[in-house]
Design an enzyme around this catalytic site. Structure first.
Site, PDB file in Angstrom:
ATOM      1  N   CYS A   1     -10.358  -4.936   0.390  1.00  0.00           N
ATOM      2  CA  CYS A   1     -11.449  -3.950   0.348  1.00  0.00           C
ATOM      3  C   CYS A   1     -12.314  -4.176  -0.888  1.00  0.00           C
ATOM      4  CB  CYS A   1     -10.887  -2.528   0.385  1.00  0.00           C
ATOM      5  SG  CYS A   1     -10.276  -1.932  -1.206  1.00  0.00           S
TER       6      CYS A   1
ATOM      7  N   CYS B   1     -10.689  -3.415  -4.303  1.00  0.00           N
ATOM      8  CA  CYS B   1      -9.721  -4.440  -4.725  1.00  0.00           C
ATOM      9  C   CYS B   1     -10.427  -5.724  -5.157  1.00  0.00           C
ATOM     10  CB  CYS B   1      -8.722  -4.725  -3.608  1.00  0.00           C
ATOM     11  SG  CYS B   1      -7.542  -3.376  -3.396  1.00  0.00           S
TER      12      CYS B   1
ATOM     13  N   GLU C   1      -2.967  -4.825  -2.987  1.00  0.00           N
ATOM     14  CA  GLU C   1      -3.463  -5.742  -4.019  1.00  0.00           C
ATOM     15  C   GLU C   1      -3.419  -5.090  -5.398  1.00  0.00           C
ATOM     16  OE1 GLU C   1      -4.748  -4.987  -1.114  1.00  0.00           O
ATOM     17  OE2 GLU C   1      -6.223  -6.453  -0.437  1.00  0.00           O
TER      18      GLU C   1
ATOM     19  N   CYS D   1      -4.126   0.437  -2.550  1.00  0.00           N
ATOM     20  CA  CYS D   1      -3.922  -0.764  -1.748  1.00  0.00           C
ATOM     21  C   CYS D   1      -2.834  -1.658  -2.346  1.00  0.00           C
ATOM     22  CB  CYS D   1      -5.212  -1.581  -1.678  1.00  0.00           C
ATOM     23  SG  CYS D   1      -6.554  -0.782  -0.807  1.00  0.00           S
TER      24      CYS D   1
ATOM     25  N   ASN E   1       0.832  -1.211   0.000  1.00  0.00           N
ATOM     26  CA  ASN E   1       0.000   0.000   0.000  1.00  0.00           C
ATOM     27  C   ASN E   1       0.864   1.258   0.000  1.00  0.00           C
ATOM     28  OD1 ASN E   1       0.610  -0.844   2.698  1.00  0.00           O
ATOM     29  ND2 ASN E   1      -1.004   0.443   3.524  1.00  0.00           N
ATOM     30  N   ILE E   2       0.411   2.253  -0.745  1.00  0.00           N
ATOM     31  CA  ILE E   2       1.109   3.538  -0.851  1.00  0.00           C
ATOM     32  C   ILE E   2       0.070   4.621  -0.565  1.00  0.00           C
ATOM     33  CG2 ILE E   2       2.420   5.083  -2.358  1.00  0.00           C
ATOM     34  CD1 ILE E   2       3.166   2.564  -4.037  1.00  0.00           C
ATOM     35  N   GLU E   3       0.312   5.372   0.506  1.00  0.00           N
ATOM     36  CA  GLU E   3      -0.687   6.363   0.931  1.00  0.00           C
ATOM     37  C   GLU E   3      -0.335   7.769   0.442  1.00  0.00           C
ATOM     38  OE1 GLU E   3      -1.420   5.748   5.129  1.00  0.00           O
ATOM     39  OE2 GLU E   3      -2.374   3.824   4.705  1.00  0.00           O
TER      40      GLU E   3
HETATM   41  N1  THU Z   1      -5.191  -1.677   2.607  1.00  0.00           N
HETATM   42  C1  THU Z   1      -4.618  -2.484   1.678  1.00  0.00           C
HETATM   43  O1  THU Z   1      -3.566  -2.163   1.107  1.00  0.00           O
HETATM   44  N2  THU Z   1      -5.241  -3.654   1.397  1.00  0.00           N
HETATM   45  C2  THU Z   1      -6.341  -4.134   2.031  1.00  0.00           C
HETATM   46  O2  THU Z   1      -6.793  -5.230   1.734  1.00  0.00           O
HETATM   47  C3  THU Z   1      -6.975  -3.330   3.088  1.00  0.00           C
HETATM   48  C4  THU Z   1      -6.437  -1.964   3.270  1.00  0.00           C
HETATM   49  C5  THU Z   1      -4.500  -0.428   2.946  1.00  0.00           C
HETATM   50  C6  THU Z   1      -5.117   0.838   2.452  1.00  0.00           C
HETATM   51  C7  THU Z   1      -4.555   1.844   3.436  1.00  0.00           C
HETATM   52  O3  THU Z   1      -3.266   2.245   3.006  1.00  0.00           O
HETATM   53  C8  THU Z   1      -4.391   1.058   4.721  1.00  0.00           C
HETATM   54  O4  THU Z   1      -4.418  -0.305   4.357  1.00  0.00           O
HETATM   55  C9  THU Z   1      -5.457   1.344   5.771  1.00  0.00           C
HETATM   56  O5  THU Z   1      -6.719   1.230   5.216  1.00  0.00           O
END
Ligand code: THU
Length: 132
Positions: free
Chosen positions: A87, A90, A56, A54, A43-45
């Protein structure tokens, strides 16, 4: 046939690549294509939170860009006590780009995992057939 434990370990390793600047919740993904090649994601925010992506989806898009179109399995590892659950966004992307037969391994913070199917994760999915 792939080794599920190895795939899970690759997803756990991929958590190190995450950039969870705001949530501090690390997620790693390891996607195995039918070619035998493995693609990782994390994940990259972003400070504009909705632009966060996310683990995935980074893995899937990475694989698609390399020309992959057929996939065997994905492992997703998170920082949570419970098995991480992809989520909704995804699920839609995995269903459409990886197919309904994709095996989905959901991993908890202890490294334990459970297997699910895309059909169970996203029943009655919207797909290309509706656009014809
Ligand atoms: N996130 C994912 O990368 N994959 C998931 O299946 C659930 C959530 C990430 C998104 C965000 O960066 C962090 O988790 C919190 O929601």
């Amino acid at each position: 046939m792939y080794n599920a434990k190895d795939l899970v370990q690759q997803a756990i390793n991929a958590k190190q690549k995450a950039m969870p600047t705001y949530s501090n919740f690390h997620v790693g993904a390891a996607l195995l294509a039918k070619s035998g090649k493995l693609y990782i994601g994390a994940n990259i925010e972003n400070s504009s939170y909705g632009l966060t992506i996310c683990a995935e989806r980074t893995a899937v898009f990475n694989a698609i860009l390399e020309g992959e179109r057929e996939f065997e399995a994905i492992a997703i590892a998170g920082d949570s006590d419970d098995y991480i659950s992809p989520c909704g966004a995804c699920r839609q992307v995995l269903m459409e780009l990886c197919g309904k037969d994709l095996n989905v391994y959901m991993v908890n913070s202890k490294g334990e995992y459970k297997l699910s199917s895309m059909e169970d994760l996203l029943p009655y999915s919207f797909n290309q057939e509706f656009l014809k």
